[in-house]
Design an enzyme around this catalytic site. Structure first.
Site, PDB file in Angstrom:
ATOM      1  N   HIS A 151       0.935  -1.309   0.027  1.00 35.12           N
ATOM      2  CA  HIS A 151       0.122  -0.022   0.000  1.00 35.12           C
ATOM      3  C   HIS A 151       0.915   1.416  -0.228  1.00 35.12           C
ATOM      4  CE1 HIS A 151      -3.108  -2.942   1.137  1.00 35.12           C
ATOM      5  NE2 HIS A 151      -3.963  -1.941   0.219  1.00 35.12           N
ATOM      6  N   ARG A 161     -10.864   3.274  -1.076  1.00 33.31           N
ATOM      7  CA  ARG A 161     -10.056   2.461   0.069  1.00 33.31           C
ATOM      8  C   ARG A 161     -10.605   3.352   1.466  1.00 33.31           C
ATOM      9  NH1 ARG A 161      -5.718   1.643  -3.882  1.00 33.31           N
ATOM     10  NH2 ARG A 161      -5.632  -0.734  -4.057  1.00 33.31           N
ATOM     11  N   ARG A 212     -15.660   0.672  -0.794  1.00 35.57           N
ATOM     12  CA  ARG A 212     -15.346  -0.402  -0.166  1.00 35.57           C
ATOM     13  C   ARG A 212     -15.103  -0.231   1.269  1.00 35.57           C
ATOM     14  NH1 ARG A 212      -9.123  -3.007  -1.201  1.00 35.57           N
ATOM     15  NH2 ARG A 212      -8.484  -1.257   0.197  1.00 35.57           N
ATOM     16  N   GLU A 261     -10.301 -11.258  -4.312  1.00 38.48           N
ATOM     17  CA  GLU A 261      -9.016 -11.109  -4.074  1.00 38.48           C
ATOM     18  C   GLU A 261      -8.347 -12.378  -3.301  1.00 38.48           C
ATOM     19  OE1 GLU A 261      -8.304  -7.639  -2.150  1.00 38.48           O
ATOM     20  OE2 GLU A 261      -9.874  -7.795  -0.881  1.00 38.48           O
ATOM     21  N   ASN A 298      -3.986  -7.130  -6.714  1.00 35.53           N
ATOM     22  CA  ASN A 298      -2.723  -7.093  -5.552  1.00 35.53           C
ATOM     23  C   ASN A 298      -2.765  -8.296  -4.676  1.00 35.53           C
ATOM     24  OD1 ASN A 298      -2.405  -4.665  -6.989  1.00 35.53           O
ATOM     25  ND2 ASN A 298      -3.750  -3.686  -5.363  1.00 35.53           N
ATOM     26  N   ARG A 304       3.158  -9.388  -0.346  1.00 34.28           N
ATOM     27  CA  ARG A 304       3.165  -7.998  -1.339  1.00 34.28           C
ATOM     28  C   ARG A 304       4.168  -6.825  -0.661  1.00 34.28           C
ATOM     29  NH1 ARG A 304      -2.995  -5.667  -1.184  1.00 34.28           N
ATOM     30  NH2 ARG A 304      -2.291  -3.873  -2.050  1.00 34.28           N
ATOM     31  N   CYS A 309      -9.576  -3.849 -10.065  1.00 30.46           N
ATOM     32  CA  CYS A 309      -9.207  -2.526  -9.315  1.00 30.46           C
ATOM     33  C   CYS A 309      -7.818  -2.658  -8.841  1.00 30.46           C
ATOM     34  CB  CYS A 309     -10.106  -2.026  -8.308  1.00 30.46           C
ATOM     35  SG  CYS A 309     -10.383  -3.344  -6.908  1.00 30.46           S
TER      36      CYS A 309
HETATM   37  C1  PEP Z   1      -6.236  -5.734  -4.475  1.00 31.60           C
HETATM   38  O1  PEP Z   1      -6.036  -6.217  -3.488  1.00 31.60           O
HETATM   39  O2  PEP Z   1      -5.921  -5.530  -5.564  1.00 31.60           O
HETATM   40  C2  PEP Z   1      -6.965  -4.150  -4.003  1.00 31.60           C
HETATM   41  C3  PEP Z   1      -7.231  -3.369  -5.054  1.00 31.60           C
HETATM   42  O3  PEP Z   1      -7.139  -3.835  -2.921  1.00 31.60           O
HETATM   43  P1  PEP Z   1      -5.849  -3.269  -1.917  1.00 31.60           P
HETATM   44  O4  PEP Z   1      -4.649  -3.092  -2.810  1.00 31.60           O
HETATM   45  O5  PEP Z   1      -6.257  -2.228  -1.199  1.00 31.60           O
HETATM   46  O6  PEP Z   1      -5.382  -4.469  -0.798  1.00 31.60           O
HETATM   47 MG    MG Z   2      -6.846  -6.183  -1.626  1.00 35.71          MG
END
Ligand code: PEP
Ligand code: MG
Length: 580
Positions: A200, A307, A343, A441, A464, A475, A512
């Protein structure tokens, strides 16, 4: 390494992962990640008791602060327990008394005495066998941090030198909460030693459109304050003390990049469609209502991902219903009837509310997102009420993150129904047919879609996390960042299947995650059947340009070829061919 003949300075380059394209040229400003890094000075004998009193006052201030937070957090059982634990730690003589003795014995300033004692305690915790007890070290450090803040009167210092636009922030690590603070500054760019490209932290950097590199390993140690730096965010190269020729080259590159971006503005109002005229929806991802200026400038046709948890960062309390309602309503009204997908809270993992930083031994797999919300129904219902109320002022939709089981949706829907019933009873208006969707996800969701989809109005693929959980790659961890691969066949098949199943069921699907904003993947996603993208406003026009140049028929056959391939080199080659 080379020594510049004119300046005598050593020039060298460091390599990491570029998370945000562009070139930044500026002077290094070192930001400490060791939050307890403090100054050290000697106290005159006649000032010692005053220094002890200064320490006592800081402890008293933290006690007041924690009491206030505990009162506000009482609705959230876990957070209240956590704050109470911090109050106990604060009252322990090891933290509230021992530093007084150190000040007197060593004639040092209060901050230094506190850090000395905290490090001593940390070493004792490290030596313990009990894992639970060992983990309490972080709590002690957090309480000590609060005292340091009270002593110095400063929050964590991101306040840089005066000419911010010439400053490149160099840190060992930055949290997403730190990155949000960047929004109030005009730094030229930032680099960190650790972090992954879809953390993030990196995502916020990208949304700020700041050239940035993560995973440089030793930058914080090798770079000195005020050294001249060049960030090549596209290549992930950091040049320290560039010579004149290199600097001139990068100045040209920077100009070219900025010119390119300027030119893109011409297509801002061009309807987004492929060559054959198929409309493609391009929406924006935001973190805070203040991002709306950038959204409106980008020509986005909606907010595909708000977010909302970022409203909860960098503060000691929780935003109440009114504050959340005002934030969601502001975004809804600014979009004038275009969709706004809010979200629900995705707290946990790398995003935590101040004062509640524990989220289990493995935060990404812990009490995160919908799990956290279902465990804290009062907090969740407060948010649902705020979102529902905002839906009266625009086209608001509700998106549930990290769903893995149908029962999580059912449980969330029960709480939505409860929030609606409360509003009905209070006579507060809201959109009675508000759409409710879920993020895909977690691989479990992608693999059990037919069970989930019946309960939902739309889907949004969070690539992501989908990549993180499918490939078992944290990540945020740069040591495995090279294995984080959007083109892994498992990821591609999960994404393609989700799009296909959604289309078959007549349920709209968007992407997204960061994949949606990578222009190298635009045609691939279009070829898989994707018709809705949600990306950072700063990257929307690049994606639009790619959409405008896409022949959907070719994209479709190209994507099918990619999906049939298994060899990574072959996949990369086919993707490049698709973009040729
Ligand atoms: C994702 O996981 O791709 C997403 C859009 O949410 P975040 O990046 O906030 O976890
Ligand atoms: Mg996510």
């Amino acid at each position: 390494m080379e020594r510049d003949a004119e300046s005598g300075q050593v020039s060298f380059s460091l390599f990491g992962s570029g998370v945000s394209a562009g070139v930044a040229i500026g002077y290094a400003h070192l930001v400490s990640s060791a939050r307890l890094e403090v100054v050290h000075y000697t106290i005159e004998p006649d000032r010692i008791e005053a220094e002890v009193a200064r320490f006592d006052q800081a402890v008293a201030r933290v006690e007041t602060e924690l009491t206030r937070i505990a009162a506000n957090a009482s609705a959230v059982a876990e957070m209240a327990a956590f704050i109470n634990m911090h109050r106990m730690i604060l009252s322990d003589s090891q933290l509230s008394q021992a530093p007084r003795d150190i000040i007197r014995a060593r004639r040092c300033n209060a901050e230094w005495a506190l850090v000395e004692q905290t490090e001593h305690l940390a070493a004792q915790f490290d030596a313990l066998d009990d894992v639970y007890m060992r983990e309490r070290k972080a709590d002690v450090q957090q309480v000590a941090e609060r005292i340091v803040k009270a002593l110095t009167g400063t929050a964590r210092a991101l306040e840089g030198p005066s000419h911010e636009e010439n400053v490149i922030v160099v840190a060992h690590d930055l949290s997403p909460a730190d990155m949000i603070l960047f929004k109030q500054h005009q730094f030229a760019g930032f680099v960190t030693d650790i972090g992954g490209v879809t953390s993030h932290t990196a995502i916020v950097a990208r949304s700020l459109n700041l050239p940035a590199i993560v995973g440089l390993h030793h930058a914080r140690h090798m770079i000195r304050e005020n050294e001249l730096l060049v960030i090549d965010g596209s290549e992930g190269i950091l040049i320290v003390n560039p010579d004149r020729q290199v600097l001139a080259e990068y100045q040209l590159k920077q100009d070219a990049y900025q010119l390119e971006r300027q030119k893109l503005k011409r297509i801002r109002l061009t309807p987004s469609a492929t060559i054959d005229g198929t409309p493609i929806e391009l929406m924006a991802n935001i973190e805070l209502p203040d991002d709306m200026d950038a959204v409106l400038e980008s020509g986005a046709t909606g907010i595909g991902l708000f977010r909302s948890e970022f409203l909860f960062l960098n503060r000691n309390d929780l935003p109440d219903e009114e504050e959340q309602f005002a934030a969601y309503r502001r975004v809804a009204e600014s979009m004038q009837g275009q969709p706004v997908v809010v979200r629900t809270l995705d707290l946990g993992a790398d995003k935590t509310v101040n004062g509640a930083e524990r989220s289990g031994p493995n935060p990404a797999l812990g009490l995160r997102a919908i799990r956290f919300c279902l465990a804290e129904p009062q907090m969740f219902v407060t948010q649902l009420r705020a979102i529902l109320r905002a839906s009266h002022y625009g086209n608001v939709r509700l998106l549930l993150p990290m769903v893995a089981h149908a029962h999580e949706i059912d449980h969330a829907l029960v709480l939505v129904a409860r929030a609606r019933a409360m509003l009905d009873q209070e006579g507060l208006p809201y959109d009675k047919s508000i759409q409710i969707g879920a993020m895909v996800e977690v691989p479990a969701a992608a693999l059990s879609l037919p069970m989930l989809i019946k309960r939902l109005d739309f889907l949004s693929i969070g690539t992501n996390d989908l990549i993180q959980y499918t490939l078992a790659i944290d990540r945020t961890d740069d040591t495995v960042a090279h294995l984080y691969d959007p083109l892994h066949p498992a990821v591609l098949h999960l994404v393609a299947n989700t799009i296909r199943i959604g289309a078959r069921a007549g349920v709209p699907v968007s992407v997204c995650g960061e994949m949606a904003g990578e222009t190298r993947l635009t045609r691939l996603l279009l070829g898989m059947g994707l018709r809705q993208f949600s990306v950072h406003p700063a990257h929307l026009l690049e994606v639009k340009q790619q959409v405008l140049r896409t022949d959907l028929g070719e994209a479709k056959s190209g994507a099918a070829r990619v999906l049939r391939a298994s060899d990574p080199d072959r996949i990369a080659h086919l993707v490049d061919r698709l973009n040729a």
